[in-house]
Design a protein around this motif. Structure first.
Motif, PDB file in Angstrom:
ATOM      1  N   LEU A 118     -17.862 -22.922  -4.839  1.00 13.35           N
ATOM      2  CA  LEU A 118     -16.475 -22.831  -5.321  1.00 13.35           C
ATOM      3  C   LEU A 118     -15.761 -24.182  -5.314  1.00 13.35           C
ATOM      4  O   LEU A 118     -15.096 -24.554  -6.293  1.00 13.35           O
ATOM      5  CB  LEU A 118     -15.693 -21.826  -4.452  1.00 13.35           C
ATOM      6  N   LEU A 136      -6.083 -21.248  -8.269  1.00 13.53           N
ATOM      7  CA  LEU A 136      -6.795 -20.779  -7.069  1.00 13.53           C
ATOM      8  C   LEU A 136      -6.707 -21.821  -5.952  1.00 13.53           C
ATOM      9  O   LEU A 136      -6.515 -21.483  -4.783  1.00 13.53           O
ATOM     10  CB  LEU A 136      -8.266 -20.467  -7.412  1.00 13.53           C
ATOM     11  N   ALA A 156      -7.949  -7.644   0.268  1.00 14.35           N
ATOM     12  CA  ALA A 156      -8.389  -7.303  -1.095  1.00 14.35           C
ATOM     13  C   ALA A 156      -9.835  -7.708  -1.397  1.00 14.35           C
ATOM     14  O   ALA A 156     -10.448  -7.166  -2.312  1.00 14.35           O
ATOM     15  CB  ALA A 156      -7.450  -7.975  -2.109  1.00 14.35           C
ATOM     16  N   MET A 157     -10.386  -8.658  -0.642  1.00 16.33           N
ATOM     17  CA  MET A 157     -11.694  -9.215  -1.011  1.00 16.33           C
ATOM     18  C   MET A 157     -12.810  -8.561  -0.184  1.00 16.33           C
ATOM     19  O   MET A 157     -12.703  -8.438   1.032  1.00 16.33           O
ATOM     20  CB  MET A 157     -11.720 -10.740  -0.805  1.00 16.33           C
ATOM     21  N   GLN A 160       0.833  -1.207   0.000  1.00 17.14           N
ATOM     22  CA  GLN A 160       0.000   0.000   0.000  1.00 17.14           C
ATOM     23  C   GLN A 160       0.873   1.264   0.000  1.00 17.14           C
ATOM     24  O   GLN A 160       0.545   2.234  -0.665  1.00 17.14           O
ATOM     25  CB  GLN A 160      -0.913   0.032   1.242  1.00 17.14           C
ATOM     26  N   MET A 213     -12.673 -13.841   2.960  1.00 20.97           N
ATOM     27  CA  MET A 213     -12.094 -14.459   1.764  1.00 20.97           C
ATOM     28  C   MET A 213     -10.613 -14.077   1.652  1.00 20.97           C
ATOM     29  O   MET A 213     -10.210 -13.002   2.104  1.00 20.97           O
ATOM     30  CB  MET A 213     -12.825 -13.990   0.488  1.00 20.97           C
TER      31      MET A 213
HETATM   32  N1  CAA Z   1      -2.786  -8.839   0.313  1.00 20.01           N
HETATM   33  C1  CAA Z   1      -3.366  -7.631   0.182  1.00 20.01           C
HETATM   34  N2  CAA Z   1      -3.844  -7.146  -0.964  1.00 20.01           N
HETATM   35  C2  CAA Z   1      -3.663  -7.902  -2.049  1.00 20.01           C
HETATM   36  C3  CAA Z   1      -3.049  -9.153  -2.012  1.00 20.01           C
HETATM   37  C4  CAA Z   1      -2.593  -9.620  -0.766  1.00 20.01           C
HETATM   38  N3  CAA Z   1      -2.016 -10.815  -0.614  1.00 20.01           N
HETATM   39  N4  CAA Z   1      -3.028  -9.667  -3.251  1.00 20.01           N
HETATM   40  C5  CAA Z   1      -3.611  -8.756  -4.045  1.00 20.01           C
HETATM   41  N5  CAA Z   1      -4.009  -7.701  -3.311  1.00 20.01           N
HETATM   42  C6  CAA Z   1      -4.707  -6.520  -3.800  1.00 20.01           C
HETATM   43  C7  CAA Z   1      -3.750  -5.596  -4.496  1.00 20.01           C
HETATM   44  O1  CAA Z   1      -3.163  -4.662  -3.617  1.00 20.01           O
HETATM   45  C8  CAA Z   1      -4.654  -4.922  -5.506  1.00 20.01           C
HETATM   46  O2  CAA Z   1      -5.367  -3.861  -4.910  1.00 20.01           O
HETATM   47  P1  CAA Z   1      -5.752  -2.560  -5.744  1.00 20.01           P
HETATM   48  O3  CAA Z   1      -6.582  -3.017  -6.902  1.00 20.01           O
HETATM   49  O4  CAA Z   1      -6.493  -1.744  -4.753  1.00 20.01           O
HETATM   50  O5  CAA Z   1      -4.445  -2.005  -6.198  1.00 20.01           O
HETATM   51  C9  CAA Z   1      -5.671  -5.975  -5.872  1.00 20.01           C
HETATM   52  O6  CAA Z   1      -5.668  -6.917  -4.773  1.00 20.01           O
HETATM   53  C10 CAA Z   1      -5.300  -6.682  -7.142  1.00 20.01           C
HETATM   54  O7  CAA Z   1      -4.002  -7.214  -6.970  1.00 20.01           O
HETATM   55  P2  CAA Z   1      -2.882  -7.304  -8.092  1.00 20.01           P
HETATM   56  O8  CAA Z   1      -3.097  -6.252  -9.131  1.00 20.01           O
HETATM   57  O9  CAA Z   1      -1.541  -7.376  -7.445  1.00 20.01           O
HETATM   58  O10 CAA Z   1      -3.068  -8.750  -8.677  1.00 20.01           O
HETATM   59  P3  CAA Z   1      -4.290  -9.365  -9.421  1.00 20.01           P
HETATM   60  O11 CAA Z   1      -5.019  -8.366 -10.191  1.00 20.01           O
HETATM   61  O12 CAA Z   1      -3.683 -10.527 -10.062  1.00 20.01           O
HETATM   62  O13 CAA Z   1      -5.260  -9.845  -8.227  1.00 20.01           O
HETATM   63  C11 CAA Z   1      -6.104 -11.318  -6.626  1.00 20.01           C
HETATM   64  C12 CAA Z   1      -4.852 -10.713  -7.238  1.00 20.01           C
HETATM   65  C13 CAA Z   1      -6.888 -10.233  -5.906  1.00 20.01           C
HETATM   66  C14 CAA Z   1      -5.645 -12.341  -5.613  1.00 20.01           C
HETATM   67  C15 CAA Z   1      -6.954 -11.929  -7.790  1.00 20.01           C
HETATM   68  O14 CAA Z   1      -6.190 -12.831  -8.525  1.00 20.01           O
HETATM   69  C16 CAA Z   1      -8.171 -12.638  -7.292  1.00 20.01           C
HETATM   70  O15 CAA Z   1      -9.200 -12.031  -6.997  1.00 20.01           O
HETATM   71  N6  CAA Z   1      -8.093 -13.989  -7.232  1.00 20.01           N
HETATM   72  C17 CAA Z   1      -9.192 -14.816  -6.768  1.00 20.01           C
HETATM   73  C18 CAA Z   1      -9.191 -14.793  -5.270  1.00 20.01           C
HETATM   74  C19 CAA Z   1     -10.311 -15.597  -4.711  1.00 20.01           C
HETATM   75  O16 CAA Z   1     -11.135 -16.200  -5.388  1.00 20.01           O
HETATM   76  N7  CAA Z   1     -10.377 -15.623  -3.387  1.00 20.01           N
HETATM   77  C20 CAA Z   1     -11.345 -16.416  -2.678  1.00 20.01           C
HETATM   78  C21 CAA Z   1     -10.731 -17.725  -2.356  1.00 20.01           C
HETATM   79  S1  CAA Z   1     -11.867 -18.724  -1.494  1.00 20.01           S
HETATM   80  C22 CAA Z   1     -11.733 -18.258   0.072  1.00 20.01           C
HETATM   81  O17 CAA Z   1     -10.929 -17.478   0.482  1.00 20.01           O
HETATM   82  C23 CAA Z   1     -12.708 -18.877   0.983  1.00 20.01           C
HETATM   83  C24 CAA Z   1     -12.379 -20.184   1.526  1.00 20.01           C
HETATM   84  O18 CAA Z   1     -12.981 -20.494   2.512  1.00 20.01           O
HETATM   85  C25 CAA Z   1     -11.465 -21.148   0.912  1.00 20.01           C
END
Ligand code: CAA
Length: 283
Positions: free
Chosen positions: A193, A231, A147-148, A53, A142
């Protein structure tokens, strides 16, 4: 209730993310794990995430320091005595969660809400390990938490209405969007999912396509940000397998049978990104 202090139990990927967003929202946060090394790792994760950030110019170094002023390390569950809300984010294991909740119930003040970040286990059963089932609730974040936007909020059988409202308001305060769901295996998120991820594993297992092709189809064809196998590695294959087993057992329907390839990888210790190898290899 005026929620001031939060305790997060479990300093892994989810726990550290939850602690971060809580500290950023101005709560005092105890981040707890079994030993100091695990808690320190959680703090390192938070530091890395906040540095992103700062690099993006959305936060100053001073603001990052301020977030850390709200964070406290804990290796003693008795720190629950200071908490208005406890959010448990330990591993997905019912016995372990029941033990943690029974302990928390002993130490947390009478008014404290005990929430669990479980991704699929019954809230009602976890609540039954305490003498305050009306104050136990599911608060499912999530990954990656900062980010989510989504937080699934799950009422157990006995969860009180004011407890639901308090946690809903807290989720909004964390800049998340709460969605109410009922207490069924996998809730909504993982009921939908995980069978997709499992089916992707079967598609690979049966030789329908390479892993790269399976992921490319969902990314380019359905606009998913990550392919299902990528994922799964990100979530952790052990977590995916555990959730599939919970769905299989909970519904008793063979459509939730975990893919043998998923089982094999977990047995081999190929747990995804966190172990350096899952469907893909990581440095
Ligand atoms: N920590 C904090 N923020 C993060 C991050 C992390 N580890 N990874 C990514 N971000 C943020 C970035 O800072 C960025 O924010 P801005 O748009 O405000 O700048 C945003 O997320 C996008 O990141 P990037 O541009 O670096 O990378 P990306 O566009 O490839 O996105 C991602 C990364 C957000 C992880 C994206 O790939 C994504 O949404 N993936 C799917 C994630 C998903 O489905 N999650 C749910 C999993 S299921 C779950 O969690 C529940 C369960 O019970 C299993």
């Amino acid at each position: 209730m005026d929620v001031k202090t939060v305790m997060v139990v479990g300093a892994g990927q989810m726990g550290s993310g939850i602690a971060q967003v809580c500290a950023q929202a101005g709560y005092e946060v105890y981040l707890h794990d079994l030993d100091e090394e695990l808690v320190n790792k959680g703090f390192e994760r938070i530091s890395k995430s906040l540095s992103r950030q700062v690099e993006k110019g959305r936060m100053t170094e001073g603001e990052k320091t301020l977030v850390f002023d709200h964070l406290f390390k804990s290796t003693d569950l008795q720190h629950a005595q200071y908490a208005d809300v406890v959010i448990e984010a330990a591993i997905e294991n019912m016995d372990m969660k029941k033990n943690i909740f029974a302990e928390l119930d002993k130490y947390a003040p009478e008014h404290a809400i005990l929430a669990t970040n479980t991704s699929s286990l019954p809230i009602t059963e976890i609540a039954a390990a305490t003498a305050r089932p009306e104050k136990v609730i599911g608060m499912h974040f999530m990954n990656p938490v900062p980010a989510m936007k989504l937080v699934e909020i799950i009422r157990g059988l006995a969860t009180a209405e004011d407890v639901y409202k308090e946690i809903e308001a807290m989720a909004v305060n964390l800049h998340k969007t709460p969605v109410e769901v009922n207490d069924f295996p996998g809730f909504v998120s993982n009921r939908i999912l995980m069978p997709m991820i499992n089916e992707a594993a079967y598609t690979l297992y049966e030789g329908v396509a390479t892993k790269e092709s399976v992921d490319r189809v969902l990314k380019l064809g359905m606009n998913h940000p990550m392919g299902p196998l990528e994922l799964a590695d990100f979530i952790g294959l052990d977590t995916c397998l555990y959730i599939m087993e919970t769905l299989h057992e909970g519904f008793g329907d063979d459509k939730y049978r975990p893919c043998p390839l998923l089982r094999k990888y977990v047995k081999a210790g190929w747990l995804g990104k966190k172990s350096g190898r899952g469907f893909y290899l990581y440095d």
